[in-house]
Design a protein around this motif. Sequence first.
Motif, PDB file in Angstrom:
ATOM      1  N   THR A  37       8.740   5.963   6.287  1.00 24.15           N
ATOM      2  CA  THR A  37       7.677   4.983   6.536  1.00 24.15           C
ATOM      3  C   THR A  37       8.184   3.576   6.268  1.00 24.15           C
ATOM      4  O   THR A  37       7.842   2.642   7.011  1.00 24.15           O
ATOM      5  CB  THR A  37       6.427   5.295   5.695  1.00 24.15           C
ATOM      6  OG1 THR A  37       6.048   6.657   5.893  1.00 24.15           O
ATOM      7  CG2 THR A  37       5.262   4.399   6.093  1.00 24.15           C
ATOM      8  N   LEU A  90      -2.193   6.377   4.726  1.00 25.28           N
ATOM      9  CA  LEU A  90      -2.361   5.934   3.344  1.00 25.28           C
ATOM     10  C   LEU A  90      -3.792   6.188   2.861  1.00 25.28           C
ATOM     11  O   LEU A  90      -4.009   6.628   1.724  1.00 25.28           O
ATOM     12  CB  LEU A  90      -1.990   4.455   3.217  1.00 25.28           C
ATOM     13  CG  LEU A  90      -0.530   4.138   3.532  1.00 25.28           C
ATOM     14  CD1 LEU A  90      -0.323   2.636   3.647  1.00 25.28           C
ATOM     15  CD2 LEU A  90       0.401   4.747   2.503  1.00 25.28           C
ATOM     16  N   TYR A 134       8.481   8.548   2.256  1.00 31.31           N
ATOM     17  CA  TYR A 134       8.491   7.155   1.812  1.00 31.31           C
ATOM     18  C   TYR A 134       9.586   6.370   2.531  1.00 31.31           C
ATOM     19  O   TYR A 134       9.336   5.281   3.068  1.00 31.31           O
ATOM     20  CB  TYR A 134       8.673   7.113   0.291  1.00 31.31           C
ATOM     21  CG  TYR A 134       8.733   5.726  -0.292  1.00 31.31           C
ATOM     22  CD1 TYR A 134       7.602   4.917  -0.351  1.00 31.31           C
ATOM     23  CD2 TYR A 134       9.914   5.228  -0.826  1.00 31.31           C
ATOM     24  CE1 TYR A 134       7.650   3.649  -0.897  1.00 31.31           C
ATOM     25  CE2 TYR A 134       9.971   3.959  -1.382  1.00 31.31           C
ATOM     26  CZ  TYR A 134       8.837   3.174  -1.415  1.00 31.31           C
ATOM     27  OH  TYR A 134       8.892   1.915  -1.959  1.00 31.31           O
ATOM     28  N   LEU A 190       0.825  -1.208   0.000  1.00 31.59           N
ATOM     29  CA  LEU A 190       0.000   0.000   0.000  1.00 31.59           C
ATOM     30  C   LEU A 190       0.861   1.261   0.000  1.00 31.59           C
ATOM     31  O   LEU A 190       0.513   2.247  -0.654  1.00 31.59           O
ATOM     32  CB  LEU A 190      -0.943   0.011   1.211  1.00 31.59           C
ATOM     33  CG  LEU A 190      -2.053  -1.021   1.217  1.00 31.59           C
ATOM     34  CD1 LEU A 190      -2.850  -0.933   2.509  1.00 31.59           C
ATOM     35  CD2 LEU A 190      -2.961  -0.882   0.012  1.00 31.59           C
ATOM     36  N   LEU A 191       1.964   1.231   0.720  1.00 25.82           N
ATOM     37  CA  LEU A 191       2.883   2.367   0.727  1.00 25.82           C
ATOM     38  C   LEU A 191       3.462   2.592  -0.664  1.00 25.82           C
ATOM     39  O   LEU A 191       3.527   3.730  -1.136  1.00 25.82           O
ATOM     40  CB  LEU A 191       4.006   2.131   1.745  1.00 25.82           C
ATOM     41  CG  LEU A 191       5.081   3.207   1.820  1.00 25.82           C
ATOM     42  CD1 LEU A 191       4.503   4.549   2.275  1.00 25.82           C
ATOM     43  CD2 LEU A 191       6.196   2.744   2.756  1.00 25.82           C
ATOM     44  N   SER A 228       0.785   4.198  -2.845  1.00 20.36           N
ATOM     45  CA  SER A 228       0.588   5.611  -2.533  1.00 20.36           C
ATOM     46  C   SER A 228       1.763   6.447  -3.046  1.00 20.36           C
ATOM     47  O   SER A 228       1.571   7.519  -3.625  1.00 20.36           O
ATOM     48  CB  SER A 228       0.422   5.778  -1.022  1.00 20.36           C
ATOM     49  OG  SER A 228      -0.022   7.064  -0.711  1.00 20.36           O
ATOM     50  N   THR A 270      -5.200   8.742  -0.213  1.00 20.08           N
ATOM     51  CA  THR A 270      -6.117   8.302  -1.266  1.00 20.08           C
ATOM     52  C   THR A 270      -7.332   9.223  -1.339  1.00 20.08           C
ATOM     53  O   THR A 270      -7.757   9.625  -2.430  1.00 20.08           O
ATOM     54  CB  THR A 270      -6.557   6.849  -1.019  1.00 20.08           C
ATOM     55  OG1 THR A 270      -5.388   6.009  -0.998  1.00 20.08           O
ATOM     56  CG2 THR A 270      -7.500   6.362  -2.098  1.00 20.08           C
ATOM     57  N   SER A 305       1.605  13.113   6.142  1.00 13.64           N
ATOM     58  CA  SER A 305       2.450  11.914   6.255  1.00 13.64           C
ATOM     59  C   SER A 305       3.682  12.199   7.099  1.00 13.64           C
ATOM     60  O   SER A 305       4.085  11.390   7.934  1.00 13.64           O
ATOM     61  CB  SER A 305       2.873  11.427   4.867  1.00 13.64           C
ATOM     62  OG  SER A 305       1.763  10.969   4.150  1.00 13.64           O
TER      63      SER A 305
END
Length: 154
Positions: free
Chosen positions: A83, A118, A80, A8-9, A12, A122, A47
Motif C-alpha cells: 500500500t 482502512l 503495508y 491513516l495507513l 492502521s 477500523t 487489504s
Amino acid sequence: MKAFFQNLLDYSHFYNLKLIEIFSDAENSKRLSEKSKILLSHILNASSVWNSRILGIPNRLGVWEIFEAEELRKLEDQNYLETQKILKDRKLNEVIAYKNTKGDFYERTIGDIIFHTLNHATYHRGQIASEFRKSGLEPIVSDYIFYRETTFDY
C-alpha cells in the motif's frame, strides 16, 4: 492528500501489529474467540485483495481465509509495504476496474479503495474489541485521536 493517506495507513498498521502481538501471546491465544481470529485474518485478507486489484494481479487469498499469528505478521507487513508503494507510485484519482468476489464489475478510484480498506479495518478492529470483552481480555484503545496523541510529538 497522499500524506494524509500515509498517516491513516501508519495508524492502521500500528494497531494491526498491536493485535497481532496479542494474538501471538500463548496465554492470550487460549482466551481469544474464534470470531476474533476470523476477523483479524479477514482484515488482512481484504487489504491484500484490494491491493491485488489495484496492482492488477490475481488475488492470492480468499477474504475469509484464516491464518495463525506468525503468518498474520508477514501478511500485515506485506500489505503495508504494497500500500505504501501504491501511495508513492500511483495517483489517488486513478480509476481501477475490478470484479468483486461475486463477479460483479465496478470502477473506483485508488483513493476510494484505500480509504475503504482502512475504514474496513477500523470497523472490524471494533468488532474484535467487543470479542475481547466477551473473552475477558482488555481491548486495545485504537481510536485515531489517541494514536495521534500517543505516537507523535508536535
